[in-house]
Design a protein around this motif. Structure first.
Motif, short mmCIF file in Angstrom:
data_model
loop_
_atom_site.label_atom_id
_atom_site.label_comp_id
_atom_site.label_asym_id
_atom_site.label_seq_id
_atom_site.Cartn_x
_atom_site.Cartn_y
_atom_site.Cartn_z
N LEU A 34 86.70 -9.57 15.68
CA LEU A 34 86.43 -8.47 14.76
C LEU A 34 85.23 -8.78 13.88
O LEU A 34 84.35 -7.92 13.67
N ASN A 83 81.22 -7.06 13.72
CA ASN A 83 80.60 -6.58 12.49
C ASN A 83 79.39 -7.42 12.09
O ASN A 83 78.95 -7.34 10.94
N ARG A 105 91.62 -12.97 17.34
CA ARG A 105 91.47 -11.55 17.02
C ARG A 105 90.57 -11.34 15.81
O ARG A 105 89.75 -10.41 15.80
N HIS A 106 90.68 -12.19 14.80
CA HIS A 106 89.85 -12.02 13.62
C HIS A 106 88.40 -12.40 13.90
O HIS A 106 87.48 -11.71 13.45
N ALA A 138 85.48 -7.70 7.03
CA ALA A 138 84.46 -7.66 8.08
C ALA A 138 83.24 -6.85 7.67
O ALA A 138 82.14 -7.06 8.21
N LYS A 139 83.40 -5.93 6.74
CA LYS A 139 82.28 -5.11 6.30
C LYS A 139 81.23 -5.90 5.52
O LYS A 139 80.15 -5.39 5.23
N GLU A 171 89.82 -6.57 8.41
CA GLU A 171 88.96 -5.41 8.70
C GLU A 171 88.11 -5.07 7.48
O GLU A 171 86.92 -4.76 7.59
N ARG A 172 88.70 -5.12 6.32
CA ARG A 172 87.96 -4.85 5.08
C ARG A 172 86.93 -5.95 4.82
O ARG A 172 85.78 -5.67 4.46
N SER A 229 95.53 -8.38 9.43
CA SER A 229 94.43 -7.83 10.22
C SER A 229 93.70 -6.72 9.47
O SER A 229 92.47 -6.61 9.53
N ARG A 230 94.46 -5.90 8.75
CA ARG A 230 93.82 -4.84 7.96
C ARG A 230 92.96 -5.44 6.83
O ARG A 230 91.89 -4.91 6.51
#
Length: 231
Positions: A61, A65, A57-58, A40-41, A37-38, A33-34
């Motif tokens: 996220l 974004n 969940r992904h 997603a930017k 998150e990266r 997930s972390r």
């Protein structure tokens, strides 16, 4: 006292896992997930397909974004029910990711696999399908348990009360990833190994079970071998 263990077919195991999947203290799920998150930017305005999307969940996220549209597939009806409850706008299919999705060629800027290819004896089929969906300039991102761990019998499982639930998994060395990508007409454009020390902010204690320098996850970015694919 030794915990009882049972072995279930893949869809049945994930159906049973779905209700608590996002609640359990799972270091691999946390790390993946972390990493997303990266990722997603970088997805604003991009069409995303996640093969093996689980609870969504992904996808949510990535949507937050700026990714759009978002499509997922999963073998487990239970996991997809969690994804639908999370966001009704997601386009979701229940199917084996080795089978063609009902999507047109060149449908995605990003195709994501996260902690799912360990369930495939042969990764070529899903990777080939991902390549079919990819638009020119697009990328496939694969996040998996690091081969050093998977070859040491670390694989997907969970505790349900006093029972350990196991399911079909396959330990893939790096050569399997390289050969499956090549057979699918893809090349590894980038690769990164993730260690516990690489994750910033609050992290679960379990992440450091094997020490700060033990590789936990591997991330591959795949792209087509040829650049002349046209929609």
């Amino acid at each position: 006292m030794t915990e009882a263990a049972i072995f279930l077919p893949l869809a049945e195991a994930y159906d049973r896992w779905a209700r608590v999947y996002d609640l359990q203290d799972n270091p691999m799920v946390f790390g993946a997930s972390r990493i997303v998150e990266r990722l997603a930017k970088t997805v604003r305005g991009q069409a995303v397909v996640e093969l093996g999307c689980g609870t969504g969940r992904h996808l949510v996220l990535l949507k937050q974004n700026g990714a759009d549209p978002l499509v997922g597939c999963d073998l487990s009806a239970g996991m997809l029910a969690q994804a639908r409850a999370r966001d009704l706008s997601l386009v979701l299919f229940q199917q084996d990711m080795a089978q063609p999705l009902p999507l047109a060629d060149f449908s995605a800027d990003l195709v994501l696999f996260s902690l799912v290819l360990e369930h495939m004896a042969d990764m070529t089929g899903p990777l080939r399908e991902a390549g079919r969906l990819l638009r020119p300039g697009g990328r496939i991102v694969v996040i998996e348990i690091h081969p050093f761990l998977s070859l040491s019998n670390v694989a997907a499982h969970f505790r349900d009360g006093g029972t350990i639930v196991e399911m079909p998994t396959f330990a893939h060395p790096f050569s399997d990833h390289l050969n499956a990508a090549a057979a699918a007409g893809l090349r590894i454009a980038q690769a990164r190994e993730w260690h516990p020390r690489d994750f910033d902010g609050p992290v679960p204690d379990k992440l450091f079970k094997r020490g700060p320098d033990c590789p936990l996850l591997v991330e591959f970015e795949l792209r087509p071998m040829t650049s002349d694919r046209q929609p």
